[in-house]
Design a protein around this motif. Structure first.
Motif, PDB file in Angstrom:
ATOM      1  N   ASN A  49      15.759   5.456 -11.655  1.00  0.00           N
ATOM      2  CA  ASN A  49      15.161   4.289 -11.000  1.00  0.00           C
ATOM      3  C   ASN A  49      14.869   3.146 -11.982  1.00  0.00           C
ATOM      4  O   ASN A  49      13.883   2.425 -11.859  1.00  0.00           O
ATOM      5  CB  ASN A  49      13.880   4.700 -10.263  1.00  0.00           C
ATOM      6  CG  ASN A  49      13.622   3.840  -9.056  1.00  0.00           C
ATOM      7  OD1 ASN A  49      14.503   3.109  -8.607  1.00  0.00           O
ATOM      8  ND2 ASN A  49      12.420   3.905  -8.529  1.00  0.00           N
ATOM      9  N   ASP A  50      15.754   2.977 -12.992  1.00  0.00           N
ATOM     10  CA  ASP A  50      15.577   1.934 -13.993  1.00  0.00           C
ATOM     11  C   ASP A  50      15.571   0.543 -13.381  1.00  0.00           C
ATOM     12  O   ASP A  50      14.894  -0.360 -13.887  1.00  0.00           O
ATOM     13  CB  ASP A  50      16.694   1.999 -15.045  1.00  0.00           C
ATOM     14  CG  ASP A  50      16.608   3.250 -15.897  1.00  0.00           C
ATOM     15  OD1 ASP A  50      15.505   3.839 -15.971  1.00  0.00           O
ATOM     16  OD2 ASP A  50      17.627   3.622 -16.485  1.00  0.00           O
ATOM     17  N   ASN A  51      16.314   0.368 -12.287  1.00  0.00           N
ATOM     18  CA  ASN A  51      16.371  -0.964 -11.669  1.00  0.00           C
ATOM     19  C   ASN A  51      15.003  -1.424 -11.182  1.00  0.00           C
ATOM     20  O   ASN A  51      14.717  -2.610 -11.156  1.00  0.00           O
ATOM     21  CB  ASN A  51      17.422  -1.031 -10.560  1.00  0.00           C
ATOM     22  CG  ASN A  51      17.246   0.048  -9.519  1.00  0.00           C
ATOM     23  OD1 ASN A  51      16.309   0.826  -9.557  1.00  0.00           O
ATOM     24  ND2 ASN A  51      18.161   0.099  -8.575  1.00  0.00           N
ATOM     25  N   LYS A  52      14.128  -0.499 -10.835  1.00  0.00           N
ATOM     26  CA  LYS A  52      12.774  -0.884 -10.433  1.00  0.00           C
ATOM     27  C   LYS A  52      12.028  -1.512 -11.608  1.00  0.00           C
ATOM     28  O   LYS A  52      11.341  -2.529 -11.450  1.00  0.00           O
ATOM     29  CB  LYS A  52      11.997   0.325  -9.908  1.00  0.00           C
ATOM     30  CG  LYS A  52      10.592  -0.039  -9.445  1.00  0.00           C
ATOM     31  CD  LYS A  52       9.818   1.177  -9.006  1.00  0.00           C
ATOM     32  CE  LYS A  52       8.428   0.896  -8.527  1.00  0.00           C
ATOM     33  NZ  LYS A  52       7.700  -0.155  -9.183  1.00  0.00           N
ATOM     34  N   VAL A  54      13.405  -3.051 -14.157  1.00  0.00           N
ATOM     35  CA  VAL A  54      14.041  -4.349 -14.400  1.00  0.00           C
ATOM     36  C   VAL A  54      13.508  -5.393 -13.423  1.00  0.00           C
ATOM     37  O   VAL A  54      13.077  -6.484 -13.831  1.00  0.00           O
ATOM     38  CB  VAL A  54      15.576  -4.241 -14.299  1.00  0.00           C
ATOM     39  CG1 VAL A  54      16.220  -5.610 -14.308  1.00  0.00           C
ATOM     40  CG2 VAL A  54      16.125  -3.376 -15.420  1.00  0.00           C
ATOM     41  N   PHE A  55      13.528  -5.078 -12.138  1.00  0.00           N
ATOM     42  CA  PHE A  55      13.081  -6.048 -11.143  1.00  0.00           C
ATOM     43  C   PHE A  55      11.582  -6.329 -11.251  1.00  0.00           C
ATOM     44  O   PHE A  55      11.142  -7.464 -11.038  1.00  0.00           O
ATOM     45  CB  PHE A  55      13.460  -5.602  -9.727  1.00  0.00           C
ATOM     46  CG  PHE A  55      14.933  -5.690  -9.471  1.00  0.00           C
ATOM     47  CD1 PHE A  55      15.600  -6.896  -9.570  1.00  0.00           C
ATOM     48  CD2 PHE A  55      15.658  -4.564  -9.134  1.00  0.00           C
ATOM     49  CE1 PHE A  55      16.957  -6.995  -9.343  1.00  0.00           C
ATOM     50  CE2 PHE A  55      17.025  -4.646  -8.895  1.00  0.00           C
ATOM     51  CZ  PHE A  55      17.671  -5.862  -9.009  1.00  0.00           C
ATOM     52  N   ASP A  56      10.779  -5.329 -11.593  1.00  0.00           N
ATOM     53  CA  ASP A  56       9.343  -5.557 -11.795  1.00  0.00           C
ATOM     54  C   ASP A  56       9.102  -6.518 -12.949  1.00  0.00           C
ATOM     55  O   ASP A  56       8.262  -7.415 -12.865  1.00  0.00           O
ATOM     56  CB  ASP A  56       8.606  -4.243 -12.053  1.00  0.00           C
ATOM     57  CG  ASP A  56       8.403  -3.417 -10.805  1.00  0.00           C
ATOM     58  OD1 ASP A  56       8.608  -3.952  -9.685  1.00  0.00           O
ATOM     59  OD2 ASP A  56       8.040  -2.229 -10.941  1.00  0.00           O
ATOM     60  N   ASN A  60       7.399 -10.142 -12.497  1.00  0.00           N
ATOM     61  CA  ASN A  60       6.193 -10.492 -13.256  1.00  0.00           C
ATOM     62  C   ASN A  60       6.408 -11.747 -14.090  1.00  0.00           C
ATOM     63  O   ASN A  60       5.511 -12.587 -14.211  1.00  0.00           O
ATOM     64  CB  ASN A  60       5.754  -9.329 -14.150  1.00  0.00           C
ATOM     65  CG  ASN A  60       5.170  -8.193 -13.355  1.00  0.00           C
ATOM     66  OD1 ASN A  60       4.695  -8.373 -12.242  1.00  0.00           O
ATOM     67  ND2 ASN A  60       5.232  -7.002 -13.921  1.00  0.00           N
ATOM     68  N   SER A  61       7.591 -11.893 -14.651  1.00  0.00           N
ATOM     69  CA  SER A  61       7.901 -13.087 -15.432  1.00  0.00           C
ATOM     70  C   SER A  61       7.900 -14.334 -14.557  1.00  0.00           C
ATOM     71  O   SER A  61       7.372 -15.384 -14.940  1.00  0.00           O
ATOM     72  CB  SER A  61       9.259 -12.918 -16.108  1.00  0.00           C
ATOM     73  OG  SER A  61       9.577 -14.048 -16.861  1.00  0.00           O
ATOM     74  N   LEU A  62       8.471 -14.226 -13.366  1.00  0.00           N
ATOM     75  CA  LEU A  62       8.483 -15.365 -12.441  1.00  0.00           C
ATOM     76  C   LEU A  62       7.071 -15.720 -11.986  1.00  0.00           C
ATOM     77  O   LEU A  62       6.718 -16.902 -11.890  1.00  0.00           O
ATOM     78  CB  LEU A  62       9.364 -15.064 -11.232  1.00  0.00           C
ATOM     79  CG  LEU A  62      10.861 -15.047 -11.489  1.00  0.00           C
ATOM     80  CD1 LEU A  62      11.605 -14.510 -10.279  1.00  0.00           C
ATOM     81  CD2 LEU A  62      11.349 -16.428 -11.864  1.00  0.00           C
TER      82      LEU A  62
END
Length: 71
Positions: A49-52, A54-56, A60-62
Motif C-alpha cells: 500500500n505504498d501509494n497511500k 505517496v498520496f498522503d 499534506n504538501s498541497l
C-alpha cells in the motif's frame, strides 16, 4: 518542495538516472526536495500500500501550500 518517490522494482525509471538527477540537485545546491525509495514497489507504487503514503504526502504538501505554511 519537489517530492521524488521511487519504487525499487520500477522498470520505467532507472535508479541510475534518478541518482544522476539528485547529484545534479546537489551540484547546483538545490535543497528543497524530498526523496523516498519504496522497496519492492513498482511504477504503480502498490506494494504494501505504498501509494497511500505517496498520496498522503502529496495531499499534506498541497494543504500546507494553500494554507501558506511553507516549512
Amino acid at each position: 518542495m519537489l517530492k521524488i518517490f521511487y519504487g525499487s522494482e520500477d522498470d520505467n525509471v532507472y535508479l541510475q538516472h534518478l541518482l544522476q538527477l539528485i547529484d545534479g540537485f546537489i551540484l547546483w545546491e538545490i535543497e528543497n526536495f524530498e526523496f523516498m525509495i519504496f522497496p519492492y514497489s513498482n511504477h504503480a507504487m502498490n506494494y504494501h500500500n505504498d501509494n497511500k503514503i505517496v498520496f498522503d504526502r502529496i495531499l499534506n504538501s498541497l494543504k500546507k501550500s494553500f494554507n501558506c505554511e511553507f516549512v
